[in-house]
Design an enzyme around this catalytic site. Structure first.
Site, PDB file in Angstrom:
ATOM      1  N   GLY A   1      -4.087  37.174  35.655  1.00  0.00           N
ATOM      2  CA  GLY A   1      -5.044  38.244  35.903  1.00  0.00           C
ATOM      3  C   GLY A   1      -4.422  39.630  35.946  1.00  0.00           C
ATOM      4  O   GLY A   1      -5.099  40.608  36.280  1.00  0.00           O
ATOM      5  N   TRP A   2      -3.151  39.729  35.593  1.00  0.00           N
ATOM      6  CA  TRP A   2      -2.464  41.025  35.665  1.00  0.00           C
ATOM      7  C   TRP A   2      -3.114  42.046  34.724  1.00  0.00           C
ATOM      8  O   TRP A   2      -3.689  41.698  33.691  1.00  0.00           O
ATOM      9  CB  TRP A   2      -1.007  40.877  35.250  1.00  0.00           C
ATOM     10  CG  TRP A   2      -0.174  40.084  36.202  1.00  0.00           C
ATOM     11  CD1 TRP A   2      -0.576  39.566  37.407  1.00  0.00           C
ATOM     12  CD2 TRP A   2       1.188  39.692  36.037  1.00  0.00           C
ATOM     13  NE1 TRP A   2       0.465  38.891  37.986  1.00  0.00           N
ATOM     14  CE2 TRP A   2       1.552  38.951  37.181  1.00  0.00           C
ATOM     15  CE3 TRP A   2       2.139  39.904  35.039  1.00  0.00           C
ATOM     16  CZ2 TRP A   2       2.835  38.413  37.347  1.00  0.00           C
ATOM     17  CZ3 TRP A   2       3.413  39.379  35.206  1.00  0.00           C
ATOM     18  CH2 TRP A   2       3.757  38.638  36.353  1.00  0.00           C
TER      19      TRP A   2
ATOM     20  N   ASP B   1       1.516  31.236  28.351  1.00  0.00           N
ATOM     21  CA  ASP B   1       1.818  31.552  29.742  1.00  0.00           C
ATOM     22  C   ASP B   1       2.948  32.585  29.838  1.00  0.00           C
ATOM     23  O   ASP B   1       4.044  32.359  29.331  1.00  0.00           O
ATOM     24  CB  ASP B   1       2.221  30.219  30.414  1.00  0.00           C
ATOM     25  CG  ASP B   1       2.186  30.289  31.919  1.00  0.00           C
ATOM     26  OD1 ASP B   1       2.047  31.398  32.470  1.00  0.00           O
ATOM     27  OD2 ASP B   1       2.295  29.224  32.547  1.00  0.00           O
TER      28      ASP B   1
ATOM     29  N   ASP C   1      -1.736  30.210  40.505  1.00  0.00           N
ATOM     30  CA  ASP C   1      -2.059  28.782  40.365  1.00  0.00           C
ATOM     31  C   ASP C   1      -2.934  28.250  41.504  1.00  0.00           C
ATOM     32  O   ASP C   1      -2.671  28.513  42.668  1.00  0.00           O
ATOM     33  CB  ASP C   1      -0.763  27.956  40.332  1.00  0.00           C
ATOM     34  CG  ASP C   1       0.023  28.207  39.061  1.00  0.00           C
ATOM     35  OD1 ASP C   1      -0.343  29.118  38.297  1.00  0.00           O
ATOM     36  OD2 ASP C   1       1.012  27.488  38.851  1.00  0.00           O
TER      37      ASP C   1
HETATM   38  C1  GLA Z   1       2.374  28.344  35.471  1.00  0.00           C
HETATM   39  C2  GLA Z   1       0.886  28.211  35.134  1.00  0.00           C
HETATM   40  C3  GLA Z   1       0.445  26.789  35.428  1.00  0.00           C
HETATM   41  C4  GLA Z   1       1.289  25.827  34.613  1.00  0.00           C
HETATM   42  C5  GLA Z   1       2.766  26.049  34.887  1.00  0.00           C
HETATM   43  C6  GLA Z   1       3.639  25.254  33.950  1.00  0.00           C
HETATM   44  O1  GLA Z   1       2.607  28.141  36.824  1.00  0.00           O
HETATM   45  O2  GLA Z   1       0.134  29.132  35.850  1.00  0.00           O
HETATM   46  O3  GLA Z   1      -0.919  26.624  35.144  1.00  0.00           O
HETATM   47  O4  GLA Z   1       1.003  26.003  33.257  1.00  0.00           O
HETATM   48  O5  GLA Z   1       3.117  27.404  34.728  1.00  0.00           O
HETATM   49  O6  GLA Z   1       4.987  25.516  34.140  1.00  0.00           O
END
Ligand code: GLA
Length: 546
Positions: free
Chosen positions: A352-353, A313, A373
């Protein structure tokens, strides 16, 4: 006398300008390993204007258009991945400076909201706890962090900065430590995830409350509910498992996960696979230790634990990498996973960047998020899901667009809406990662998640992502070519039930009288040539035609 007043007034407005120049620091209690999180602003003032920089362990942004107008200090911050600056304001409070976002913007934690993908997001990645907002044992969160906001504030207590130097300079500890990354050299496929990954992920339901015990219980429930046998194989631990590093730089788990290897063994003993989470920055989205500078080492650690899946992430990585290094930073981990000696599915999470579909597979990715999200609401789910049309060219065996995890069973939508969620994700050949409490799942939710005929559409070996065939206002017809036949879905996004009609020729079916099956009613239908049916509000009729 008049001169004296003018002089005092002038001095009054000149004072903040003089005081503002230099470097300012805010410290917040850390999470996961309790590192103190520092955010620096430094300002270079010229007359009533200023520029500068914001740097933290989670972000780096230019300060621009700074203006001092008496007591009113305003400026903008702009990150490398933003196309819109955040509007900020600062105010002196004695010796201290409070800096906050104007209108709730500015430094909010977490990735951009859903729908922001494609265009650069309005909100910068990272910041404080954001969505987690969960109480982490052993951590004290104060000030802005307690209000669930990142540096820059928004609502809640405005972050307070102390001046640490009259000179504006980047603190050495926050300077990137890596050599400039080489550009991407396409990797061959790793032959994993030949159909979209299926399983469960902790984030949507548990966020910061995920721990060894509930992961084990979830694994048990995935087996006893029949989810495993329906294909939900991966049990994925999302953010908040991490602590700091030991003296040798090995990543440590926090008190919620006393023994990750033992947990992985347990999950494997149930005939399931286990996934974990990290990111290319210094910290994760929830402010825990991430993999920056330790990519190979972390991949080896995960392999030694028996990890089968990694979600990686971006979030805080904007603090250390340039835009040009974005894809290479993902390849760095792609290479590390391959060198780990264990097959590990690689899930990119960067909202998606930068047209990720164009390069996601070349850096070793098996799937990549296409949006911010998801939330457990009709609007969020529908906005994300119905916006995926056009990305089908990137999907195929081993390489999937990921419109985020399922919210089915979390309570924010009706069963009809959850059926639409399940159908749409299956038409999209999306990963099916449930995100609910499997232990307490109702029969109706179980029926939705375990509909084998719908799952078969998602998991079809040909690996085509479905496309929109026709849109009449809020009524949409989608098709997904299958290894044998075509899946056709009639979606009603409107507030009232509606009659919908589809001609098989529209869906590319050439047979005069094809076999038609309703995948939710579980029955065959006689419908030569075309089919007319009433579709409930927010509902779907999903068919297999061959
Ligand atoms: C981002 C991601 C989520 C999750 C949180 C965890 O927001 O997009 O799917 O993994 O981090 O902190």
């Amino acid at each position: 006398m008049r001169n004296l007043v003018a002089c005092i007034l002038l001095l009054g407005s000149a004072l903040p300008a003089a005081d503002l120049g230099g470097t300012w620091l805010m410290e917040q209690a850390g999470r996961g390993g309790s590192q103190v999180r520092k955010t620096y602003y430094y300002f270079k003032v010229e007359g009533n204007s200023f520029t500068g920089q914001m740097v933290s362990s989670t972000d780096s942004r230019k300060v621009q258009n700074g203006k001092i107008d008496g007591d009113t200090i305003t400026f903008e911050t702009l990150g490398a991945f933003n196309d819109r600056p955040n509007q900020m304001r600062a105010a002196f409070n004695g010796e201290e400076l409070t800096i906050s976002g104007v209108g709730g913007r500015g430094g909010r934690g977490g990735p951009p909201p859903a729908g922001a993908a494609g265009a650069a997001p309005g909100r910068g990645p990272a910041g404080a706890p954001g969505a987690a907002g969960a109480a982490i044992p052993g951590t004290v969160i104060t000030g802005a962090a307690a209000a669930g906001r990142g540096p820059g504030g928004g609502r809640g207590t405005p972050p307070v900065y102390k001046k640490i130097s009259a000179v504006a300079a980047i603190p050495a500890e926050l300077l990137p430590t890596h050599k400039p990354l080489p550009s991407v050299k396409p990797l061959p496929p790793n032959k994993l995830a030949l159909t979209p990954p299926m399983g469960w992920n902790s984030w949507n339901k548990f966020a910061g409350r995920v721990e060894d015990k509930n992961v084990r219980e979830m694994a048990d429930a995935i087996v006893s509910s029949g989810m495993r046998d329906a294909g939900y194989i991966y049990v994925n631990i999302d953010d908040t498992w991490e602590a700091g590093r030991d003296a040798n730089g090995n990543i440590l788990t926090n008190e919620k996960f006393p023994d990750m290897k033992a947990l992985a063994d347990y999950v494997h003993s149930k005939g399931l696979k286990i996934g974990i989470y990290s990111g290319p920055g210094r910290l994760t989205c929830a402010g825990y230790m991430a993999s920056y500078g330790h990519e190979e080492q972390d991949a080896k650690t995960w392999a030694a634990w028996g990890i089968d899946y990694l979600k990686y992430d971006w979030c805080a990585a904007s603090g250390v990498y340039t835009k040009e290094e974005h894809a290479p930073a993902y390849e760095k981990m792609g290479l590390a996973l391959r060198a780990s000696g264990r097959p590990i599915v690689y899930s990119l999470c960067q909202y998606g960047w930068l047209d990720v579909g164009e390069w996601g597979a070349s850096v070793g990715g098996n799937l990549w998020r296409t949006t911010g999200d998801i939330r457990d609401s009709w609007d969020s789910m529908a906005t994300i899901g119905f916006n995926q049309n056009g990305r089908e060219k990137y999907a195929g065996p081993g390489r999937w667009n990921d419109p985020d995890m399922l919210e089915i069973g979390n309570g924010g939508m009706t069963d009809t809406e959850y059926r639409t969620h399940m159908s749409l994700w299956s038409m999209l050949a999306a990963p099916l990662l449930a995100g609910h409490d499997v232990r307490t799942m109702s029969d109706s939710i179980k029926e939705i998640l375990l509909n084998k005929e719908v799952i078969a559409i998602d998991q079809d070996k040909a690996g085509h992502q479905g496309v929109r065939v026709r849109q009449d206002g809020e009524l949409e017809v989608w098709k997904k070519p299958l290894a044998q036949g075509v899946a056709v879905a009639l979606f009603n996004r409107g507030k009232d039930a509606a009659k919908m009609t589809v001609k098989w020729s529209e869906a590319g079916v050439t047979k005069k009288s094809p076999k038609v099956r309703d995948l939710w009613a579980h029955k065959d239908i006689q419908a030569p040539g075309e089919y007319a049916v009433e579709v409930p509000s927010h509902g779907v009729v999903m068919l297999k035609v061959n």
